[in-house]
Design an enzyme around this catalytic site. Structure first.
Site, short mmCIF file in Angstrom:
data_model
loop_
_atom_site.label_atom_id
_atom_site.label_comp_id
_atom_site.label_asym_id
_atom_site.label_seq_id
_atom_site.Cartn_x
_atom_site.Cartn_y
_atom_site.Cartn_z
N CYS A 81 30.25 9.55 10.51
CA CYS A 81 31.22 8.68 9.83
C CYS A 81 30.87 8.56 8.36
O CYS A 81 29.72 8.32 8.00
CB CYS A 81 31.24 7.30 10.47
N ARG A 117 24.28 -1.22 9.41
CA ARG A 117 23.89 0.03 8.75
C ARG A 117 23.07 -0.22 7.48
O ARG A 117 23.24 0.45 6.46
CB ARG A 117 25.14 0.85 8.37
N GLU A 164 29.32 4.94 3.93
CA GLU A 164 28.14 4.86 4.80
C GLU A 164 27.22 6.05 4.47
O GLU A 164 26.00 5.98 4.57
CB GLU A 164 28.57 4.91 6.26
#
Ligand code: EPU
Length: 293
Positions: free
Chosen positions: A217, A173, A287
Site C-alpha cells: 500500500c 504505521r 505510507e
C-alpha cells in the site's frame, strides 16, 4: 573493484575497511527493493553482527556520510539517481532465540518466519522484523507493536538502548524508531494468537496484485476511511505513467510493469493525491518511505 568505484565509494571502503563482512561499492539498489526501482548506493554493507552495524553507523556519522538502513526493501522508493552514501542491509542479522515462549529476533529475520512462529495477524506482510517494528507493520487484524516486549535500538550518540513497549511510541504505521531514525537491532516478541495462515494469505492473493513488483500500500488509510476505496472511486485504477500503474486489483498499490522509474511513481503519487483531493477533499499521506525526501 575499488579501482572502478567512485569517490564516495572509495572513501566508504576506506572508512569501513577493517569491519567484518561484505562492503559492495556502487551497488545497484533496485534488486534490494520489492519495487525493483532505484539507482546505485555509493556502497552497500551487510554487517554480520549488530555490533558491526553499530560501528558502521557510528563511523558513517563521524565522517559525515549519509546512511540508510535497508531491511526487506518492501516499503521504500529509492530515487533513480540512487543514494550518495552508505546503505546498511540487515540481511545477515538473523539471530533467532526462543526462551519461555518469548522470541528474540535479529532485525533481519523475515517477518514471514515470525508470522509462522506466532504472529497470525502478520501473515503475508513482506519485509523484516526490524522494518516491521520501525513502521509498526500490520493488517486490519492488528500490528506488530502489540506483541513487542522490548526493542534494542541504536541511539544517535552511538549507545545501544533497550526500549520498553510504552517507550516505543507505536502508532498507526509509526514508531519512535521511525520518527527519530533509530536503527532497530533486535526485538523480543510474545506470540499472538496462533492460527491457520492460509486463509489470510489466500485473501491477500485474491485482493492484492502480488504478481507484480510493488511496495504494498502506497498511502496510509485516513482515519475511518480506506485509501484504496477513495482512489478506486476517483476512477484511478489503471492510471499509468511510464511503467508505473495504479493496480486494477487494489487501488492503493502502484505496480512496476517492468521498467518503471522512481520519477514515474512519484508523478503517479502526485496525480492520485490531486484527484482524491479534488474529488473528496482528502489529502492522502504516503505510507511508502521515499528515500531522500
Ligand atoms: N477497496 C476498494 N477498491 C480497491 C481496494 C479496496 O473499493 O481498489 C475497498 C475494499 O472493498 C474494502 C476497503 O476498500 O471495502 C478496504 O480495503 P482492504 O480490505 O483491501 O483493506 P485496506 O485498508 O485497503 C489494509 C492495509 C493492507 C493490508 C489489508 C488487509 C493499509 C494502508 N493497508 O488495506 O496493508 O494488507 O488491510 O489487512 O493499512 C500495506 O500496508 O502495504 C498493506 C497492503
Amino acid at each position: 573493484m575499488e579501482a572502478r568505484a567512485g569517490d564516495g565509494a572509495r572513501a566508504l571502503l576506506r572508512v569501513l575497511r577493517d569491519l567484518p563482512g561484505e562492503v559492495c561499492p556502487e551497488e545497484p539498489l533496485a534488486p534490494h527493493t520489492t519495487f525493483r526501482i532505484g539507482g546505485r548506493a555509493a556502497a552497500l554493507y551487510r554487517p554480520p553482527t549488530a555490533d558491526a552495524l553499530v560501528e558502521a553507523v557510528v563511523r558513517a556519522r563521524s565522517h559525515g556520510f549519509p546512511w540508510l538502513l535497508l531491511g526487506g526493501g518492501s516499503k521504500v522508493l529509492v530515487p533513480d539517481r540512487g543514494f550518495p552514501g552508505l546503505v546498511l542491509s540487515t540481511a545477515e542479522l538473523r539471530s533467532w532465540r526462543e526462551e519461555d515462549g518469548v522470541l528474540v529476533a535479529g532485525a533481519g529475520v523475515p517477518l514471514s518466519r515470525v508470522a509462522r512462529w506466532g504472529g497470525w495477524k502478520l501473515a503475508g506482510i513482506p519485509g523484516t522484523v526490524g522494518g516491521a517494528v520501525t513502521m509498526n507493520a500490520g493488517t486490519r487484524y492488528g500490528s506488530i507493536g502489540e506483541q513487542v516486549l522490548w526493542v534494542r535500538a541504536l541511539l544517535p550518540d552511538g549507545r545501544v538502548r533497550t526500549f520498553a513497549p510504552v517507550e516505543c511510541g507505536f502508532a498507526y504505521r509509526d514508531s519512535l524508531f521511525r520518527r527519530l531514525r533509530l536503527p532497530v537491532l533486535s526485538v523480543a516478541l510474545r506470540p499472538d494468537r496462533r492460527g491457520d495462515l492460509a486463509p489470510l494469505l489466500a485473501e491477500r492473493a485474491r485482493t492484492q496484485p502480488l504478481d507484480l513488483p510493488s511496495a504494498g500500500c502506497v498511502f496510509r488509510n485516513p482515519p475511518g476511511q480506506s485509501a484504496g476505496w477513495l482512489i478506486d472511486q476517483a476512477g484511478l485504477k489503471g492510471a499509468r505513467i511510464g511503467d508505473a500503474v495504479v493496480s486494477e486489483r487494489h487501488a492503493n498499490f502502484i505496480c512496476n510493469l517492468g521498467h518503471a522509474r522512481a520519477r514515474d511513481v512519484l508523478e503517479l503519487v502526485d496525480l492520485v493525491q490531486d484527484r482524491v483531493v479534488s474529488r473528496f477533499g482528502v489529502r492522502l499521506r504516503l505510507e511508502l518511505e521515499v528515500v531522500g525526501a
